[in-house]
Design an enzyme around this catalytic site. Structure first.
Site, mmCIF file in Angstrom:
data_model
loop_
_atom_site.group_PDB
_atom_site.id
_atom_site.type_symbol
_atom_site.label_atom_id
_atom_site.label_comp_id
_atom_site.label_asym_id
_atom_site.label_seq_id
_atom_site.Cartn_x
_atom_site.Cartn_y
_atom_site.Cartn_z
ATOM 1 C CG HIS A 72 -104.015 -29.111 -67.680
ATOM 2 N ND1 HIS A 72 -104.209 -30.175 -68.533
ATOM 3 C CD2 HIS A 72 -102.762 -29.275 -67.175
ATOM 4 C CE1 HIS A 72 -103.143 -30.944 -68.534
ATOM 5 N NE2 HIS A 72 -102.238 -30.417 -67.730
ATOM 6 C CG HIS A 118 -101.308 -30.585 -71.540
ATOM 7 N ND1 HIS A 118 -102.209 -31.620 -71.698
ATOM 8 C CD2 HIS A 118 -100.353 -31.054 -70.708
ATOM 9 C CE1 HIS A 118 -101.806 -32.666 -70.988
ATOM 10 N NE2 HIS A 118 -100.684 -32.338 -70.375
ATOM 11 C CG HIS A 171 -102.901 -32.420 -63.230
ATOM 12 N ND1 HIS A 171 -101.774 -33.095 -62.818
ATOM 13 C CD2 HIS A 171 -102.544 -31.765 -64.368
ATOM 14 C CE1 HIS A 171 -100.780 -32.855 -63.653
ATOM 15 N NE2 HIS A 171 -101.228 -32.051 -64.614
#
Length: 260
Positions: free
Chosen positions: A56, A61, A112
């Protein structure tokens, strides 16, 4: 055989490094910081980084993606429904992709974030799941772009994978998640045992990951919303009868958001 190493990043992230020793090739999952990966590559100069996988779009990340791509020329694969800088392959739900001689299935798991994906490989007797911030060890991700109903459905989808599946999430949240899980199910013996085991690991500053789906099904309240003990505690917290597992999940997620 793929070897998997946790490269710590920031205060509690793990960048997962997948290694194919036969061909000296490797891949990374969710590299929020390029430095730990570059340090590993410098220490292993005969290895080639071939793939960068992203679950994502959150910066913790993706922050290292462009530097790693520039350094290695690695292919960047990420969710089709999110903007991922440097992406070469847009991954759609149900798509299959081959990475390090393993076949990976793409699972769209919104909640999320809207376009969040997980990657699953049915690697013989030990299936692998990289689930980003959707499923955590003893917990689940916060709701930033999706609804509780979406995240509940996403977790149920992951829970349907083989029980032996090794679960690689991207944060070291297990100990704090277990404190909440024990507030929900204080008499769950599997939870009590797990809390002791995790405390011993953290005292030695060792990772508590990967988990397994079997362990999560026994101890993760967000996967146990149909259990009478979890439903009763959720009803009591909400001060009303919760009619569906999705409602129980929503109450648990809100409770966890404000749990201290």
């Amino acid at each position: 055989m793929i070897q998997i190493t946790a490269l710590p990043a920031f205060s509690d992230n793990y960048i997962w490094l997948l290694q194919d020793a036969t061909h000296r090739r490797c891949a990374v999952v969710d590299p929020g910081d390029s430095a730990p990966v570059l340090a590993w590559l410098a220490a292993h100069p005969d290895w080639q980084l071939t793939d960068i996988l992203v679950t994502h779009h959150h910066n913790d990340h993706t922050g290292g993606v462009l530097a790693l791509k520039a350094h290695s020329g690695a292919r960047v694969l990420g969710p089709a429904l999110e903007a991922i800088a440097g992406r070469d392959v847009a991954l759609e739900d149900g798509q299959r992709v081959r990475i390090l001689d393993l076949d990976w299935q793409v699972l769209h798991v919104p909640g999320h974030t809207a376009g969040h994906i997980a990657l699953f490989a049915a690697d013989g007797e030990q299936p692998l799941l990289f689930c980003g911030d959707t499923l955590f060890s003893a917990g689940c991700g916060r709701l930033f772009e999706g609804t509780a109903a979406q995240l509940h459905a996403s977790l149920q989808r992951l829970a349907s994978l083989p029980a032996a599946t090794r679960v690689y999430c991207t944060h070291e949240y297990t100990q704090s998640n277990l404190r909440f899980a024990l507030a929900v199910e204080p008499d769950n013996p599997a939870l009590q045992r797990r809390a002791v085991e995790v405390a011993a690991l953290r005292e030695r500053q060792l990772p508590t990951l990967p988990s397994t789906l079997a362990l999560e099904l026994a101890t993760n309240p967000f996967l146990r919303v149909t259990e009478p003990t979890v439903r009763a505690k959720s009803d009591a917290h909400a001060q009303r009868h919760l009619a569906s597992p999705s409602e129980v999940f929503a109450v648990l997620r809100d409770w966890k958001d404000n749990f201290r």
